[in-house]
Write a protein that holds these residues in place. Structure first.
Motif, mmCIF file in Angstrom:
data_model
loop_
_atom_site.group_PDB
_atom_site.id
_atom_site.type_symbol
_atom_site.label_atom_id
_atom_site.label_comp_id
_atom_site.label_asym_id
_atom_site.label_seq_id
_atom_site.Cartn_x
_atom_site.Cartn_y
_atom_site.Cartn_z
ATOM 1 N N GLU B 38 5.720 52.978 47.266
ATOM 2 C CA GLU B 38 4.545 53.047 47.645
ATOM 3 C C GLU B 38 4.397 52.885 49.057
ATOM 4 O OE1 GLU B 38 3.158 51.072 43.533
ATOM 5 O OE2 GLU B 38 2.135 50.043 45.054
ATOM 6 N N LEU B 41 5.246 56.313 50.528
ATOM 7 C CA LEU B 41 4.156 57.186 50.393
ATOM 8 C C LEU B 41 2.990 56.884 51.148
ATOM 9 C CD1 LEU B 41 3.187 59.772 48.554
ATOM 10 C CD2 LEU B 41 2.127 57.899 47.170
ATOM 11 N N GLY B 44 3.860 57.650 54.640
ATOM 12 C CA GLY B 44 3.851 59.235 54.950
ATOM 13 C C GLY B 44 2.295 59.744 54.951
ATOM 14 N N GLU B 45 1.504 59.342 53.963
ATOM 15 C CA GLU B 45 -0.013 59.611 54.129
ATOM 16 C C GLU B 45 -0.664 59.371 55.401
ATOM 17 O OE1 GLU B 45 -1.429 61.513 52.002
ATOM 18 O OE2 GLU B 45 0.176 61.596 50.533
ATOM 19 N N VAL B 111 -7.393 63.705 48.597
ATOM 20 C CA VAL B 111 -6.250 63.127 47.911
ATOM 21 C C VAL B 111 -5.419 62.153 48.735
ATOM 22 C CG1 VAL B 111 -4.263 63.838 46.920
ATOM 23 C CG2 VAL B 111 -6.117 65.084 46.500
ATOM 24 N N GLY B 112 -5.275 62.314 50.015
ATOM 25 C CA GLY B 112 -4.465 61.504 50.836
ATOM 26 C C GLY B 112 -5.166 60.124 51.088
ATOM 27 N N ALA B 114 -7.410 59.080 48.524
ATOM 28 C CA ALA B 114 -7.321 58.284 47.545
ATOM 29 C C ALA B 114 -5.765 57.605 47.283
ATOM 30 C CB ALA B 114 -7.473 59.361 46.155
ATOM 31 N N LEU B 115 -4.986 58.223 47.870
ATOM 32 C CA LEU B 115 -3.530 57.562 47.619
ATOM 33 C C LEU B 115 -3.356 56.320 48.447
ATOM 34 C CD1 LEU B 115 -1.172 60.791 47.650
ATOM 35 C CD2 LEU B 115 -1.663 59.267 45.687
ATOM 36 N N GLY B 118 -5.304 53.895 46.832
ATOM 37 C CA GLY B 118 -4.953 53.492 45.306
ATOM 38 C C GLY B 118 -3.656 52.543 45.583
ATOM 39 N N PHE B 119 -2.623 52.772 46.477
ATOM 40 C CA PHE B 119 -1.318 52.328 46.604
ATOM 41 C C PHE B 119 -1.268 51.326 47.552
ATOM 42 C CE2 PHE B 119 0.427 56.281 44.913
ATOM 43 C CZ PHE B 119 1.062 55.862 43.904
#
Lengths: 118, 145
Positions: B38, B41, B44-45, B111-112, B114-115, B118-119
């Protein structure tokens, strides 16, 4: 790990096996390959994410782009994924409700053949 | 307390480097092994978002990343784009995501976020203290839970 892309044909389906990291740097190559396949006439596409060890929002954007393109061309698009970390990404973004997701290539092809695909 | 600072030209190829460094420092700081995916990710985002903004506005300035382990593992990703960013545009509903009219860039941005949301439990997106730009600040606990 670098992105790897390999294509094979199973009956009417084109299976694209993706491996390595799909991110903001490598996603354009995935987009290019999917466009080549669709422009080349592929209408039933299965993308196998089994060997993907990283997937970010850019990669997800490319996959959604391919799904939309195939839908508007009367085709189908499905994903193969059975890794929990990747599945979690699909759940968090709600994209698990957008893509047909299957644990194996066979399951994806069977589901599409019986009309349960995208 | 240890701090690692990284700044990189706003090119997609360097985002992977930032992810690798971010995870290496997280492991060293004592972030739990099962959180490292996580962390990778999310960093990265945040960096992808910063690179996209710098390119969109034609900014050659580097993207700045600072990692520190004072009490918790804190990562700050700073861009210099002249926008008012917030995490408000996070959740796109599924039927919206599949809409023909939604561009790939808009979808990727949504989406980025949201990730990230979310994470990362402890996430802040706010204007930088000095000058123009946005700071994405992410915090993870360290040590055994």
């Amino acid at each position: 790990m670098e992105l790897s892309l390999a294509t094979r044909t199973v009956g009417e389906h084109t299976v694209l096996e993706v491996g390595g990291e799909v991110d903001v740097y490598t996603a354009p190559r995935l987009r290019e390959r999917l466009l080549e396949l669709i422009d080349g006439g592929a209408r039933r596409v299965v993308v196998d994410l089994g060997r993907v060890d990283f997937l970010d929002s850019t990669g997800l954007g490319v996959l959604v782009g391919a799904l939309k393109r195939l839908r508007s061309a009367g085709g189908s698009f499905a994903l193969v994924c059975d890794k929990e970390p990747l599945l979690k990404i699909f759940r968090i973004t709600a994209l698990d409700q957008v893509f047909p997701l299957h644990p194996t290539v066979d399951a994806a092809i069977d589901a599409d053949a019986t009309g349960a695909g995208a | 307390m240890a701090t690692v600072k990284l700044s990189f030209s706003p090119a997609p190829v360097h985002v992977r480097t930032a992810r690798l460094v971010g995870v290496a420092v997280a492991r060293r700081a004592g972030v739990r092994e099962d959180l490292l995916d996580e962390v990778r990710l999310a960093i990265g985002e945040a960096c992808t978002r910063a690179v996209a903004l710098h390119r969109q506005y034609g900014l050659p300035d580097p993207v700045y990343v600072e990692m520190s382990d004072s009490g918790a593992y804190t990562v700050r990703v700073v861009d210099r784009a002249p926008i008012e960013a917030s995490i408000g545009l996070a959740a796109l509903p599924p039927d919206e995501l599949a809409k023909e009219s939604l561009s790939e860039d808009a979808l990727t941005t949504g989406v980025g976020f949201a990730l990230l949301a979310g994470f990362v439990e402890d996430l802040q997106v706010r204007p930088v203290d000095e000058g123009v730009g946005t700071e994405v600040r992410m915090v993870w606990p360290v040590g055994r839970a």
